[in-house]
Design a protein around this motif. Structure first.
Motif, mmCIF file in Angstrom:
data_model
loop_
_atom_site.group_PDB
_atom_site.id
_atom_site.type_symbol
_atom_site.label_atom_id
_atom_site.label_comp_id
_atom_site.label_asym_id
_atom_site.label_seq_id
_atom_site.Cartn_x
_atom_site.Cartn_y
_atom_site.Cartn_z
ATOM 1 N N PRO A 162 -5.609 -7.338 -0.514
ATOM 2 C CA PRO A 162 -7.550 -7.287 -1.073
ATOM 3 C C PRO A 162 -8.368 -6.323 -0.505
ATOM 4 N N VAL A 163 -9.249 -6.194 -1.939
ATOM 5 C CA VAL A 163 -10.299 -4.837 -1.900
ATOM 6 C C VAL A 163 -11.366 -5.677 -2.161
ATOM 7 N N SER A 177 -13.793 2.311 -3.146
ATOM 8 C CA SER A 177 -12.549 2.064 -3.579
ATOM 9 C C SER A 177 -12.764 2.264 -5.831
ATOM 10 N N MET A 178 -14.401 2.204 -5.576
ATOM 11 C CA MET A 178 -14.792 2.171 -6.980
ATOM 12 C C MET A 178 -14.120 3.800 -7.676
ATOM 13 N N LYS A 224 -8.224 -4.354 -7.675
ATOM 14 C CA LYS A 224 -7.263 -5.106 -6.974
ATOM 15 C C LYS A 224 -7.052 -5.940 -5.752
ATOM 16 N N PHE A 225 -6.569 -5.190 -5.328
ATOM 17 C CA PHE A 225 -5.664 -4.979 -4.455
ATOM 18 C C PHE A 225 -5.345 -2.880 -3.835
ATOM 19 N N THR A 242 -3.820 4.891 6.291
ATOM 20 C CA THR A 242 -4.187 5.251 5.075
ATOM 21 C C THR A 242 -4.128 4.259 3.641
ATOM 22 N N ALA A 243 -5.636 3.968 2.878
ATOM 23 C CA ALA A 243 -6.044 2.761 2.522
ATOM 24 C C ALA A 243 -6.578 3.336 1.130
#
Length: 294
Positions: free
Chosen positions: A160-161, A168-169, A204-205, A236-237
């Motif tokens: 979850p982010v 991540s925006m 969200k994820f 890596t995400a």
């Protein structure tokens, strides 16, 4: 000559205690290079001059490309950005100071206590963000690759982010908002939102791929990542890659792995709300100056 039993028992006890101390004294240091890619398409990039694009790229580079140091023992670790001297004549101190308020500060993890503490300065005030380590449901694979001298195994998870994760925006996909041919078009006089964050979204994820090495049997890694049977050397995400470039085991000069104590203690949720309130306050202040219409 055979030692008397009592004396021999004492020697065994001392040997056992020395081995325990040695195990507890185990420590390592890993250096990570991190890089986050950012897609400028849809942000007016085509209308920007090449000079303006270069200025933005230079400013963003210091934020999107960083070097971090992970100091770890069997249960604890600290993870913080490598300190660098500002370049002579640099004018980015204000920019860097503002962006540091939205990105992570020095971090402490304790995998035995499932505890994570992050030091965070936000507009001149010091916070200590305290939370439980998230339990990541890792799927262990058989695929391997070599990172330096270490054989690494692949693992994946879905994470979850955080809704205030700046890295991540992304620009909100407006494709679904477009009217199909023949349908009534939207009123062109309709007022657009004054909130720039309406144009942004955070997934969200995200799928996370990690490479860990059992050759270093600690259950930790860069950032908040942990829970694998070996040190995580690569992650890596989403749009961010963290790659270990150097490892020193039991360095002669060891960094202290201390639990931070300074700052107002808040949870991640509470800290995010503090950021949102400050952003709303700034929008209201600058909007008022601009004579925003109601």
């Amino acid at each position: 000559m055979q030692l008397p039993l009592p004396k021999f028992s004492i020697i065994l006890l001392l040997l056992f205690l020395s081995l325990q101390v040695s195990a507890q004294d185990f420590q390592g240091q890993a250096i990570y290079q991190t890089k986050t890619s950012m897609d400028m398409s849809g942000w007016g990039g085509d209308q920007m001059s090449e000079q303006r694009k270069k200025q933005i790229a230079d400013r963003m580079k210091s934020m999107l490309e960083k070097t971090y140091v992970l100091n770890f023992n069997r249960s604890e670790s600290t993870y913080k950005e490598e300190e660098k001297l500002a370049a002579p004549g640099s004018n980015n101190s204000r920019w860097g100071g503002m962006m540091s308020s939205f990105t992570g500060g020095p971090q402490y993890k304790n995998v035995k206590e499932f505890l994570i503490l992050q030091e965070q300065e936000f507009f001149g005030k010091q916070f200590l963000v305290k939370d439980s380590l998230s339990s990541l449901d890792w799927k262990l694979g058989s695929e391997t690759k070599q990172i330096g001298q270490y054989t690494c195994f692949k693992a994946t998870t879905i994470k979850p982010v955080d809704d205030m994760d700046f890295m991540s925006m992304r620009r909100r996909n407006r494709g679904n908002d477009e009217k199909k041919e023949g349908e009534e078009k939207a009123d062109s006089t309709k007022k657009e939102s004054d909130d720039p964050f309406d144009e942004l979204e955070v997934p969200k994820f995200v799928v996370v791929t990690a490479w860990y090495t059992p050759q270093i049997p600690v259950s930790t890694g860069p950032g908040e990542y942990h829970g694998l049977p070996g040190l995580i050397l690569e992650v890596t995400a989403d749009k961010t890659v963290m790659l270990c470039t150097k490892i020193v085991m039991n360095p002669q000069e060891r960094e202290a792995i201390d639990r931070p104590e300074k700052g107002d203690i808040v949870t991640r949720e509470e800290y995010n709300q503090i950021m949102k309130d400050k952003i709303a306050e700034m929008r209201e202040m600058y909007g008022g100056r601009g004579g925003r219409r109601n």
